[in-house]
Design an enzyme around this catalytic site. Structure first.
Site, short mmCIF file in Angstrom:
data_model
loop_
_atom_site.label_atom_id
_atom_site.label_comp_id
_atom_site.label_asym_id
_atom_site.label_seq_id
_atom_site.Cartn_x
_atom_site.Cartn_y
_atom_site.Cartn_z
N ARG A 61 0.82 -1.23 0.00
CA ARG A 61 0.00 0.00 0.00
C ARG A 61 0.85 1.27 0.00
O ARG A 61 0.48 2.28 0.60
CB ARG A 61 -0.93 0.04 1.23
CG ARG A 61 -1.97 -1.05 1.29
CD ARG A 61 -2.99 -0.95 0.15
NE ARG A 61 -4.15 -1.78 0.42
CZ ARG A 61 -4.25 -3.07 0.16
NH1 ARG A 61 -3.24 -3.70 -0.41
NH2 ARG A 61 -5.35 -3.73 0.45
N SER A 73 -10.75 -0.91 3.96
CA SER A 73 -9.94 -1.10 5.17
C SER A 73 -9.52 0.27 5.71
O SER A 73 -8.93 1.05 4.98
CB SER A 73 -8.67 -1.87 4.85
OG SER A 73 -8.99 -3.13 4.32
N GLU A 125 -4.79 3.26 6.89
CA GLU A 125 -4.49 3.07 5.48
C GLU A 125 -5.14 4.21 4.71
O GLU A 125 -4.66 4.67 3.69
CB GLU A 125 -5.08 1.73 5.02
CG GLU A 125 -4.62 1.32 3.65
CD GLU A 125 -5.73 0.76 2.81
OE1 GLU A 125 -6.85 1.30 2.83
OE2 GLU A 125 -5.48 -0.22 2.10
N1 EPU Z 1 -10.50 -11.28 10.53
C1 EPU Z 1 -11.21 -11.47 11.69
N2 EPU Z 1 -12.20 -10.59 12.02
C2 EPU Z 1 -12.50 -9.51 11.22
C3 EPU Z 1 -11.77 -9.31 10.04
C4 EPU Z 1 -10.77 -10.21 9.71
O1 EPU Z 1 -10.96 -12.42 12.44
O2 EPU Z 1 -13.42 -8.76 11.59
C5 EPU Z 1 -9.48 -12.28 10.15
C6 EPU Z 1 -9.99 -13.15 8.99
O3 EPU Z 1 -10.69 -14.26 9.47
C7 EPU Z 1 -8.71 -13.54 8.31
C8 EPU Z 1 -7.83 -12.34 8.50
O4 EPU Z 1 -8.36 -11.61 9.61
O5 EPU Z 1 -8.10 -14.62 8.99
C9 EPU Z 1 -7.74 -11.47 7.25
O6 EPU Z 1 -9.03 -11.00 6.89
P1 EPU Z 1 -9.42 -10.67 5.36
O7 EPU Z 1 -9.09 -11.80 4.48
O8 EPU Z 1 -10.84 -10.17 5.36
O9 EPU Z 1 -8.42 -9.52 4.92
P2 EPU Z 1 -7.79 -8.26 5.64
O10 EPU Z 1 -6.37 -8.53 5.96
O11 EPU Z 1 -8.67 -7.82 6.77
C10 EPU Z 1 -6.88 -7.22 3.43
C11 EPU Z 1 -6.92 -5.92 2.70
C12 EPU Z 1 -8.24 -5.75 1.98
C13 EPU Z 1 -8.42 -6.89 1.02
C14 EPU Z 1 -8.37 -8.21 1.80
C15 EPU Z 1 -8.41 -9.41 0.90
C16 EPU Z 1 -5.48 -4.36 3.88
C17 EPU Z 1 -5.40 -3.16 4.75
N3 EPU Z 1 -6.69 -4.80 3.61
O12 EPU Z 1 -7.86 -7.16 4.46
O13 EPU Z 1 -8.17 -4.55 1.23
O14 EPU Z 1 -9.65 -6.81 0.31
O15 EPU Z 1 -7.12 -8.28 2.54
O16 EPU Z 1 -7.21 -9.51 0.21
O17 EPU Z 1 -4.44 -4.87 3.47
C18 EPU Z 1 -8.63 -2.21 1.33
O18 EPU Z 1 -7.41 -2.04 1.23
O19 EPU Z 1 -9.42 -1.25 1.44
C19 EPU Z 1 -9.14 -3.57 1.38
C20 EPU Z 1 -10.44 -3.84 1.54
#
Ligand code: EPU
Length: 332
Positions: free
Chosen positions: A157, A229, A325
């Site tokens: 990012r 995010s 972010e």
């Molecule tokens: N998780 C939880 N509770 C929550 C949210 C997440 O336990 O409320 C756990 C999930 O179960 C999983 C892990 O955290 O084990 C990761 O969650 P998720 O796959 O939803 O992805 P993220 O790391 O929360 C990132 C990006 C998103 C992108 C997703 C999918 C960043 C800041 N965010 O989110 O990007 O869509 O991965 O690749 O890197 C954005 O940048 O605006 C965005 C939405």
């Protein structure tokens, strides 16, 4: 004064002193020559990754440079030049329709192509830096410069275009190289599981699966203001992870090439009990704790108050400082 309500997906009702759009590099350069690009200025894209803390006392610029043009094609790949003002997901849909592989996991990300190259957008195991070859720019003095992908300094990012001294560089076109040979990136989260419903993946199916996953977790900004995010996933040392694992054996993490690990901030916020919680007109989304939402009528300061409370909780519980972010604009 110009209302920015339709230019920020958080739905914050703020104004800018002036607002200017241009539809070509020529038009932008003309605005600069005429002295219309005065400081302070802020160049926005689709407004899907920013939060206005207050009215912007200055000029807001926005590109309307359109167009997707094939500039080179081989048996293996196709290179395209895309205007900064093209809606990101329109570009993804166009690639999928043409059977060009690479961007499908980035389906439905809000925003525009110019900002994709500034922010190095990423989702479901793909980052746009791996598809970008060059970025065309014009700076506030009207000078053109083409950055090779290596010169863009991409990381999670982040890019050189986000550095303070480069806020005066405007992206006009982005070049991407896409594959004509079939390949997919399917090893993130529940993608494979979702694909089991289909006999074999195709680009259209992968796009559909990604859209379904996103829609099930991320709120539609047209329904409830948000900027995806709100925080970045923090990168910590392996030692720090091992300490945390003693107390939280189930902690999710992603290994990075340099030996450090990325911990999902959404998981930590969830563990702190914030999911679905409200603070005034702001809330932590009930399906994805990394997303802060405007329940209606929130000011930038309401979202910031919630963000501060969430950061404090995460720091107290895990000893990790999480950083926004979303780009918070509190000057002008
Ligand atoms: N998780 C939880 N509770 C929550 C949210 C997440 O336990 O409320 C756990 C999930 O179960 C999983 C892990 O955290 O084990 C990761 O969650 P998720 O796959 O939803 O992805 P993220 O790391 O929360 C990132 C990006 C998103 C992108 C997703 C999918 C960043 C800041 N965010 O989110 O990007 O869509 O991965 O690749 O890197 C954005 O940048 O605006 C965005 C939405």
């Amino acid at each position: 004064m110009y209302s920015l309500l339709s230019h920020n997906t958080f739905g914050i009702d703020v104004k800018a002193t002036r607002f200017l759009e241009y539809a070509s590099v020529g038009e932008l350069k003309q605005l600069i020559v005429q002295g219309a690009v005065t400081t302070p200025f802020l160049h926005i894209g689709g407004g899907s990754n920013l939060l206005f803390a207050k009215d912007y006392d200055g000029l807001v610029l926005h590109s309307r440079i359109e167009g997707i043009e094939v500039i080179e094609e081989t048996e293996q790949s196709v290179s395209v030049r895309v205007g900064a003002g093209v809606i990101w997901d329109d570009f993804v849909a166009w690639c999928v329709k043409n059977e060009w592989y690479g961007v499908e996991n980035l389906s439905l990300i809000p925003g525009e192509v110019g900002a994709s190259a500034v922010q190095n957008i990423g989702a479901y195991g793909v980052e746009v830096k791996d598809l970008i070859t060059e970025v065309e720019t014009v700076n506030f003095k009207g000078q053109e410069r083409v950055y090779s992908v290596d010169e863009c300094g991409y990381s999670y990012r982040n890019s050189v275009f986000k550095h303070t001294e480069n806020k005066t560089v405007f992206v006009t076109y982005v070049h991407f190289r896409l594959s004509k040979k079939e390949y997919y990136t399917l090893d993130y989260g529940t993608i494979l599981q979702e694909l089991e419903k289909y006999s074999k993946p195709t680009l259209a199916i992968v796009r559909k699966v990604i859209i379904n996953i996103r829609e099930s977790k991320l709120p539609d900004p047209k329904v409830m203001g948000n900027a995806g995010s709100f925080f970045m996933n923090p990168i910590v040392s392996r030692e720090k992870l091992e300490v945390l694992q003693q107390e939280y054996p189930q902690i999710p993490y992603y290994e990075l090439n340099d030996g450090s690990v990325k911990i999902p901030a959404g998981w930590m916020i969830d563990q702190c009990g914030w999911k679905g919680k409200t603070l005034g007109p702001a809330a932590v989304h009930d399906k994805q704790a990394l997303v802060l939402v405007n329940r209606g009528g929130a000011k930038g300061s309401d979202i910031i108050a919630l963000s501060d409370a969430v950061r404090t909780s995460v720091f107290q519980k895990f000893g990790i400082d999480i950083n926004p972010e979303v780009y918070i604009i509190d000057n002008g």
